[in-house]
Design a protein around this motif. Structure first.
Motif, PDB file in Angstrom:
ATOM      1  N   GLY A 240     -40.242  46.752 -10.045  1.00 24.43           N
ATOM      2  CA  GLY A 240     -39.680  45.411  -9.938  1.00 24.43           C
ATOM      3  C   GLY A 240     -39.578  44.724 -11.276  1.00 24.43           C
ATOM      4  O   GLY A 240     -39.534  45.365 -12.314  1.00 24.43           O
ATOM      5  N   THR A 241     -39.559  43.430 -11.247  1.00 25.90           N
ATOM      6  CA  THR A 241     -39.258  42.710 -12.469  1.00 25.90           C
ATOM      7  C   THR A 241     -40.499  42.197 -13.183  1.00 25.90           C
ATOM      8  O   THR A 241     -40.404  41.420 -14.117  1.00 25.90           O
ATOM      9  N   GLY A 242     -41.605  42.593 -12.719  1.00 28.55           N
ATOM     10  CA  GLY A 242     -42.821  42.148 -13.404  1.00 28.55           C
ATOM     11  C   GLY A 242     -43.378  40.904 -12.754  1.00 28.55           C
ATOM     12  O   GLY A 242     -42.652  39.977 -12.429  1.00 28.55           O
ATOM     13  N   GLY A 243     -44.659  40.886 -12.557  1.00 30.15           N
ATOM     14  CA  GLY A 243     -45.262  39.731 -11.897  1.00 30.15           C
ATOM     15  C   GLY A 243     -45.559  38.634 -12.891  1.00 30.15           C
ATOM     16  O   GLY A 243     -45.146  38.698 -14.048  1.00 30.15           O
TER      17      GLY A 243
ATOM     18  N   GLY B 137     -47.052  39.373 -16.163  1.00 24.09           N
ATOM     19  CA  GLY B 137     -46.842  40.809 -16.391  1.00 24.09           C
ATOM     20  C   GLY B 137     -45.905  41.028 -17.568  1.00 24.09           C
ATOM     21  O   GLY B 137     -45.163  40.122 -17.943  1.00 24.09           O
ATOM     22  N   MET B 138     -45.999  42.195 -18.136  1.00 28.01           N
ATOM     23  CA  MET B 138     -45.202  42.390 -19.344  1.00 28.01           C
ATOM     24  C   MET B 138     -44.081  43.406 -19.190  1.00 28.01           C
ATOM     25  O   MET B 138     -43.380  43.684 -20.126  1.00 28.01           O
ATOM     26  N   GLY B 139     -43.944  43.996 -18.055  1.00 33.71           N
ATOM     27  CA  GLY B 139     -42.910  45.031 -18.083  1.00 33.71           C
ATOM     28  C   GLY B 139     -42.365  45.360 -16.729  1.00 33.71           C
ATOM     29  O   GLY B 139     -42.546  44.632 -15.765  1.00 33.71           O
ATOM     30  N   GLY B 140     -41.719  46.484 -16.701  1.00 30.14           N
ATOM     31  CA  GLY B 140     -41.116  46.951 -15.470  1.00 30.14           C
ATOM     32  C   GLY B 140     -39.753  47.525 -15.736  1.00 30.14           C
ATOM     33  O   GLY B 140     -39.331  47.630 -16.882  1.00 30.14           O
TER      34      GLY B 140
END
Lengths: 300, 218
Positions: A289-292, A295-298
């Protein structure tokens, strides 16, 4: 040629030359197309401040590696990256020799090259890279016997690369202290159920992923064995990996993750479909997904 | 022709072939002397032989035999014989320099075409370019000055794939990748190797760290 006129002979000779030139150009030469990359590495060696005899040693090892079939791109990367990091000549020669020896033994060399290039990029001390790759080469030899035995006893490879992939995966599993015997038994179980080398690959890789995420080797192999007992597919095993990654991201203790997986397997919930229901917008193949928050990535 | 004439012709043939013994030869010549018809026959045959011997030998044209054989009336062969002839019958290859030159030209063109078809396969592996999937990677790091991504897809090159910073502090990059499994890490400010916290799964890197893993499918 008796009875031919000089004109005919000349035309035939020209045609012969043309044929020779055409086939020479068409044949994939040992040096064809790769010379430039190796030339760059050679130039980097020549420019370096290394003593003359060390330069000769590196260049000899490089030539030998290419002659053994190591792609010159990889040889070049290893040399140039090593010189950039200030690795001494003895270790550079060692990296190339480990790759050459692995190739000479008929083992897949991709993992050795990847590990060397990765270690150099990450700034891992050269002694450590040397030790790790030599050990990996030994594991590859042991892994080959496991995979060859499975193939000889009827396990089918779904594609031409599956065999090398399996050898690499078994070697990586052994690197994580998963016993060779455990992996061989896992393979035999899959073979007896008419499973392919692709499923074996995934099972070994999942076991390694579990072990590499903090699970003990015993727990990791037990979980995968029970998944195989329930007839799990490659996709199901991938779903197990994603479940574990998700749970660890939530800071769940490993023991909770393991018991969670066990109970989900018992209930028949450890499948890609179930995970999709639990993670809207993040299907099994769509990545994390797009990162929580924070969060830094995805990957999208 | 009477039996007598037939016998005389036979004796003349033997004379011309030098097969008569001296006695037979003497008797024949006496008869020739006495019989004008027999003499005429002998002279006619002698003249024919002389004509043949003095004639210039003519060279048969090329493929004379083959062409003659072709024109001979053909017996209709059985299907089996036709198959056998097709598979095992020897053939005469007629060639000339122009034909060979044309064949060489065709061979050259074929070799070049094959060469251009094969070369990209060495680097492009099995999957055609059309089957690559554009993967967008992103990392939220508002305070970073530069971010790159390195992995198995670029042989861990820390400089070749730089991310671009968006206004919200998220760095992104889109990379076309062939289906497969890739390990990767982000490099923040050129020195810190950071594992993607939101990766699909993770794999030990063999040096005590964890690589992020992404699986690309079509």
């Amino acid at each position: 040629m008796k009875g031919m006129g000089p004109m005919t002979k000349a035309v035939l000779a020209t045609l012969l030359l043309l044929f020779t030139a055409a086939f020479d150009a068409a044949a994939p030469s040992a040096w064809g197309g790769e010379g430039n990359q190796l030339d760059q590495a050679k130039a980097a060696v020549e420019r370096s401040a290394l003593p003359r005899e060390v330069k000769v040693g590196i260049l000899t090892s490089a030539e030998q590696a290419v002659a053994e079939g190591i792609p010159s791109e990889d040889v070049s990367i290893i040399i140039i990256r090593s010189l950039d990091r200030g690795v001494d000549g003895r270790h550079i020669e060692g990296f190339l020799e480990t790759a050459s020896k692995t190739k000479i033994q008929g083992l897949p060399v991709r993992l050795i090259l990847d590990r060397t290039e990765q270690g150099l990029a990450k700034g891992v001390p050269s002694e450590r890279i040397g030790t790790v790759t030599q050990r990996l080469s030994e594991h590859l030899a042991a892994a080959t016997s496991v995979v060859s035995r499975l193939e000889a006893s009827g396990m089918k490879a779904p594609n031409p690369r599956a065999s090398d992939d399996a050898i690499e995966n078994v070697a990586r599993a052994m690197e994580m202290s998963i016993p060779q015997n455990t992996l061989a038994k896992m393979g035999e179980k899959i073979r007896d159920r008419k499973g392919s080398l692709g499923l074996f690959n995934r099972a070994v890789d999942t076991t390694t992923t579990f072990a590499g995420s903090g699970m003990s080797a015993g727990q990791a192999s037990r979980l995968v064995q029970s998944a195989l007992d329930k007839g799990y597919s490659e996709q199901d095993l991938e779903a197990m990996e994603r479940y574990m990654a998700d749970e660890l991201r939530k800071n769940r203790p490993m023991n909770d993750v393991i018991s969670g997986m066990d109970s989900r397997m018992e209930r028949g919930e450890m499948t890609p479909e179930m995970q999709m229901q639990e993670r809207p917008g993040a299907g099994p193949m769509s990545g994390p997904g797009t990162g929580g928050m924070g969060g830094m990535g995805g990957r999208r | 022709m009477t039996d007598k004439q037939e016998q005389d012709r036979e004796i003349i043939h033997r004379l011309l072939d030098d097969d008569l013994d001296p006695e037979e030869k003497k008797l024949l010549l006496e008869r020739v002397e006495a019989d004008p018809a027999l003499r005429e026959e002998l002279e006619s045959m002698t003249g024919t032989i002389r004509l043949i011997e003095t004639s210039e030998r003519m060279q048969a044209p090329p493929f004379f035999t083959a062409e003659v054989m072709c024109r001979l009336p053909k017996k209709k062969p059985t299907t089996r014989a036709r198959i056998r002839e097709f598979l095992f019958g020897s053939r005469v290859l007629r060639w000339n320099v122009a034909t060979v030159a044309a064949a060489a030209l065709v061979a050259l063109v074929v070799v070049q075409v094959v060469r251009t078809q094969i070369t990209p396969l060495e680097t492009a592996a099995i999957v055609p370019r059309a089957q690559t999937v554009v993967v967008t990677m992103h990392l939220h790091a508002p305070k970073a000055h530069s971010i790159a991504v390195a992995g198995t897809f670029n042989k861990w090159d820390e400089r070749s794939h730089m991310l671009t910073k968006q206004e919200d502090g998220v760095w992104t990059i889109s990379i076309p990748l062939k289906p497969g499994e890739y390990s990767y890490m982000f490099i923040v400010d050129g020195k810190a190797w950071v594992t993607d916290p939101n990766a699909e799964t993770y794999r030990d890197d063999g040096f005590g760290n964890r690589n992020a893993v992404m699986r690309v499918t079509t």
